[in-house]
Design a protein around this motif. Structure first.
Motif, PDB file in Angstrom:
ATOM      1  N   LEU A 112      43.320  51.928  31.910  1.00 16.05           N
ATOM      2  CA  LEU A 112      42.911  52.936  32.883  1.00 16.05           C
ATOM      3  C   LEU A 112      43.547  54.464  32.706  1.00 16.05           C
ATOM      4  O   LEU A 112      44.491  54.759  33.228  1.00 16.05           O
ATOM      5  N   GLY A 113      43.070  55.160  31.854  1.00 18.59           N
ATOM      6  CA  GLY A 113      43.488  56.344  31.434  1.00 18.59           C
ATOM      7  C   GLY A 113      42.694  57.320  32.373  1.00 18.59           C
ATOM      8  O   GLY A 113      42.101  58.309  31.822  1.00 18.59           O
ATOM      9  N   LEU A 114      42.727  57.135  33.602  1.00 16.98           N
ATOM     10  CA  LEU A 114      41.820  57.966  34.470  1.00 16.98           C
ATOM     11  C   LEU A 114      42.719  58.785  35.593  1.00 16.98           C
ATOM     12  O   LEU A 114      43.783  58.219  35.734  1.00 16.98           O
ATOM     13  N   PHE A 161      41.422  54.827  40.361  1.00 13.44           N
ATOM     14  CA  PHE A 161      42.239  53.471  39.767  1.00 13.44           C
ATOM     15  C   PHE A 161      41.368  52.186  40.585  1.00 13.44           C
ATOM     16  O   PHE A 161      40.958  51.355  39.940  1.00 13.44           O
ATOM     17  N   ALA A 162      41.542  52.462  41.885  1.00  7.55           N
ATOM     18  CA  ALA A 162      41.010  51.229  42.807  1.00  7.55           C
ATOM     19  C   ALA A 162      39.295  51.085  42.292  1.00  7.55           C
ATOM     20  O   ALA A 162      38.838  49.871  42.140  1.00  7.55           O
ATOM     21  N   GLU A 163      38.486  52.115  42.216  1.00  7.02           N
ATOM     22  CA  GLU A 163      37.130  52.050  41.793  1.00  7.02           C
ATOM     23  C   GLU A 163      37.008  51.394  40.458  1.00  7.02           C
ATOM     24  O   GLU A 163      35.903  50.423  40.302  1.00  7.02           O
ATOM     25  N   LEU A 206      35.254  46.722  37.321  1.00  5.37           N
ATOM     26  CA  LEU A 206      35.635  45.840  36.144  1.00  5.37           C
ATOM     27  C   LEU A 206      35.514  44.226  36.833  1.00  5.37           C
ATOM     28  O   LEU A 206      34.800  43.497  36.128  1.00  5.37           O
ATOM     29  N   GLY A 207      35.965  44.134  38.001  1.00  6.50           N
ATOM     30  CA  GLY A 207      35.960  42.978  38.632  1.00  6.50           C
ATOM     31  C   GLY A 207      34.612  42.444  39.052  1.00  6.50           C
ATOM     32  O   GLY A 207      34.211  41.409  38.551  1.00  6.50           O
ATOM     33  N   GLN A 208      33.860  43.363  39.745  1.00  7.61           N
ATOM     34  CA  GLN A 208      32.508  42.808  40.068  1.00  7.61           C
ATOM     35  C   GLN A 208      31.581  42.679  38.743  1.00  7.61           C
ATOM     36  O   GLN A 208      30.681  41.982  38.974  1.00  7.61           O
ATOM     37  N   ALA A 209      32.013  43.497  37.739  1.00  9.00           N
ATOM     38  CA  ALA A 209      31.104  43.175  36.642  1.00  9.00           C
ATOM     39  C   ALA A 209      31.486  41.723  35.909  1.00  9.00           C
ATOM     40  O   ALA A 209      30.989  41.520  34.851  1.00  9.00           O
ATOM     41  N   GLY A 210      32.511  41.094  36.391  1.00  9.33           N
ATOM     42  CA  GLY A 210      32.951  39.938  35.854  1.00  9.33           C
ATOM     43  C   GLY A 210      34.063  40.086  34.734  1.00  9.33           C
ATOM     44  O   GLY A 210      34.365  38.890  34.081  1.00  9.33           O
ATOM     45  N   LEU A 263      42.994  45.781  44.281  1.00 12.61           N
ATOM     46  CA  LEU A 263      43.143  45.083  43.091  1.00 12.61           C
ATOM     47  C   LEU A 263      42.968  43.496  43.441  1.00 12.61           C
ATOM     48  O   LEU A 263      42.658  42.859  42.411  1.00 12.61           O
ATOM     49  N   ALA A 264      43.868  43.211  44.391  1.00 11.58           N
ATOM     50  CA  ALA A 264      44.080  41.785  44.364  1.00 11.58           C
ATOM     51  C   ALA A 264      43.033  40.699  44.265  1.00 11.58           C
ATOM     52  O   ALA A 264      43.207  39.717  43.733  1.00 11.58           O
ATOM     53  N   PRO A 265      41.832  41.188  44.836  1.00  7.57           N
ATOM     54  CA  PRO A 265      41.053  39.927  44.812  1.00  7.57           C
ATOM     55  C   PRO A 265      40.402  39.689  43.491  1.00  7.57           C
ATOM     56  O   PRO A 265      39.862  38.646  43.077  1.00  7.57           O
TER      57      PRO A 265
END
Ligand code: BG6
Length: 476
Positions: A107-109, A114-116, A121-125, A158-160
């Motif tokens: 994450l070079g953001l 960061f959270a988003e 990425l998580g929601q996209a699996g 991040l945790a989930p």
């Protein structure tokens, strides 16, 4: 470990960090034959095609890599792809074309994204490893949170999706060779083991002074200030290396347990006593390296009433058996008299009055401008009288100053290898915020003390010092 087939995805691939630090480090690792990840995918909002992205990288590599080699670049290019998109899961799903096996997401953001990004990425699996032996890793730059509450929020966001074992939080100081040497030197030399406690050590001073100003980073810096920018992370990590208990082996979990433990033992600063434990400074116009420079409030982009501190000092006490009563002083500032960085450990004087008062030993880990270790001792001055003189034993660590990106190279290699030992764990970060939080709250609406650019810092810094201690001078 064979990394062929893993994909390295950079989110924020067109940003400043990527062009100045990350990509030069990737390039250098590649030239040295160390970059064994497969494809590199740049991901950003800009509606660019691959060629435009490659051109952008090439221009910047030519600027930031001294020995740029077109042939090597031609080879590296073949591995690079570009994908444009935002941070929604829908958009990020496009990355699945590239990411089928092991992958690293960097994450070079800007920190507020960061959270988003991690959630998207998580929601996209994309966070799920392809197999039980495979991996998906997330690399996050500092700052990890803005204060204790927001760090916890970010941790919960991040945790989930991302387990602690998947998250690599970059603190580039931990990639510096001299910083890593503090741990090695401390724990390999038995000579030090018996003196490393409150019975023998009087005080520890950790200084990171810079002549640099804002370097165009005012938007970030004016919100952050020196305490968030340097002390909460970099200097706090240096402190843990000096103060932690000896680990039994070089293992990431064991190292982190020991670091977190010593941070937990740091006494909380009472809200009504912040002035006794912390000093904020802001530079005014002055001369740095003989050049006239404007004051902080006159810098481009900075409001004329900005309360942001460009210098911060903290005094910490560690309430455990080893360190009871020993003050640890941490300070860092911009536009100071010299680029000078050191960790200085002062031993107590010998209890007898044989040779006069104040003749104590120092062990100094110097990081800037030269890297060296000094041991300050005393000896008899040659001659007929019993006089003493100082004897400084110096071990140069490295001749030339390390480049900015070499710490990044080290850390990137660690990410590729899956070695988390040089990446602060969440509980370390959280404890560091706990320590600085009362100071942040108090300073939020308080004008920092002024110090002229090119000086040793605000005069008020001396009020932190216990007894007869004084800050060590910055050496040019
Ligand atoms: C960065 C800070 O993390 O560290 C900068 O944001 C600072 O403000 C820099 O200048 C110092 O590190 P180095 O390795 O460049 O001396």
């Amino acid at each position: 470990m064979n990394q062929t087939g893993s994909t390295f995805v950079i989110l924020g691939a067109t940003g400043d960090l990527t062009r100045r630090l990350l990509f030069p480090a990737i390039y250098r690792l590649f030239v040295q034959g160390e970059w064994n990840a497969g494809q590199i995918v740049g991901y950003a909002m800009e509606n660019w095609d691959r060629n435009r992205f490659l051109q952008h990288l090439e221009t910047n590599l030519k600027t930031f890599v001294a020995d740029f080699d077109p042939e090597q670049w031609a080879k590296l290019q073949t591995r690079i792809a570009y994908q444009s998109g935002d941070l929604t899961a829908k958009s990020l799903s496009a990355l699945k074309t590239y990411v089928t096996q092991d992958a690293i997401f960097y994450l070079g953001l800007p920190p507020q994204l960061f959270a988003e990004a991690a959630q998207g990425l998580g929601q996209a699996g994309l966070h799920q490893p392809p197999s039980s032996t495979g991996f998906r890793r997330l690399v996050i730059e500092k700052p990890f949170g803005w204060d204790l509450a927001s760090a916890k929020q970010l941790g919960s966001a991040l945790a989930p999706w991302w387990a602690e074992s998947q998250v690599f939080r970059i603190d580039h100081f931990l990639g510096k060779d001299t910083v890593q040497n503090v741990l090695v030197f401390r724990f390999i030399n038995r000579l030090l083991a018996s003196i490393w406690d409150s019975q023998h050590i009087a005080q520890v001073q950790i200084t990171y002074a810079e002549t640099l100003g804002l370097e165009g980073r005012w938007q970030y810096y004016d919100k952050a200030g020196a305490l968030r920018d340097m002390l909460q992370n970099h200097l706090m990590q240096l402190f843990t290396l000096v103060a932690m208990e000896p680990p039994s082996e070089w293992d990431a979990d064991i190292l982190h347990n020991h670091k977190a433990e010593v941070l937990r033992a740091v006494r909380s600063i009472p809200l009504d006593q912040v002035a006794d434990f912390a000093v904020a400074g802001q530079y005014t116009a002055g001369k740095v390296n003989s050049q006239a420079v404007p004051g902080y409030r006159q810098e481009d982009g900075i409001r004329a009433d900005s309360m942001t501190e460009t210098y911060a000092a903290l005094k910490l006490y560690v309430d455990n058996w080893r360190w009871h009563g020993v003050p640890f002083y941490l300070r860092s500032g911009k536009r100071m008299a010299a680029d000078y960085a050191e960790i200085a450990v002062q031993l107590k004087s010998v209890p007898a009055k044989l040779f006069g008062a104040g003749l104590s030993n120092w062990l100094v880990f110097r990081m800037k401008p030269e890297e060296a270790i000094d041991l300050v001792m005393w000896a008899k001055k040659p001659g007929m009288d019993v006089d003493t003189e100082q004897l400084i034993l110096t071990a140069p660590y490295k001749k030339s100053q390390e480049s900015d990106y070499s710490a990044y190279e080290q850390l990137l290699l660690d990410v590729l290898r899956g070695d988390q030992s040089a990446f602060p764990r969440f509980d370390e970060v959280e404890e560091a915020w706990r320590i600085v939080d009362p100071v942040l709250q108090t300073w939020a609406n308080q004008k920092p003390e002024e110090y002229p650019a090119g000086s040793e810092g605000p005069a008020g810094q001396n009020r932190l010092m216990d007894g007869a201690f004084t800050w060590r001078p910055l050496k040019a």
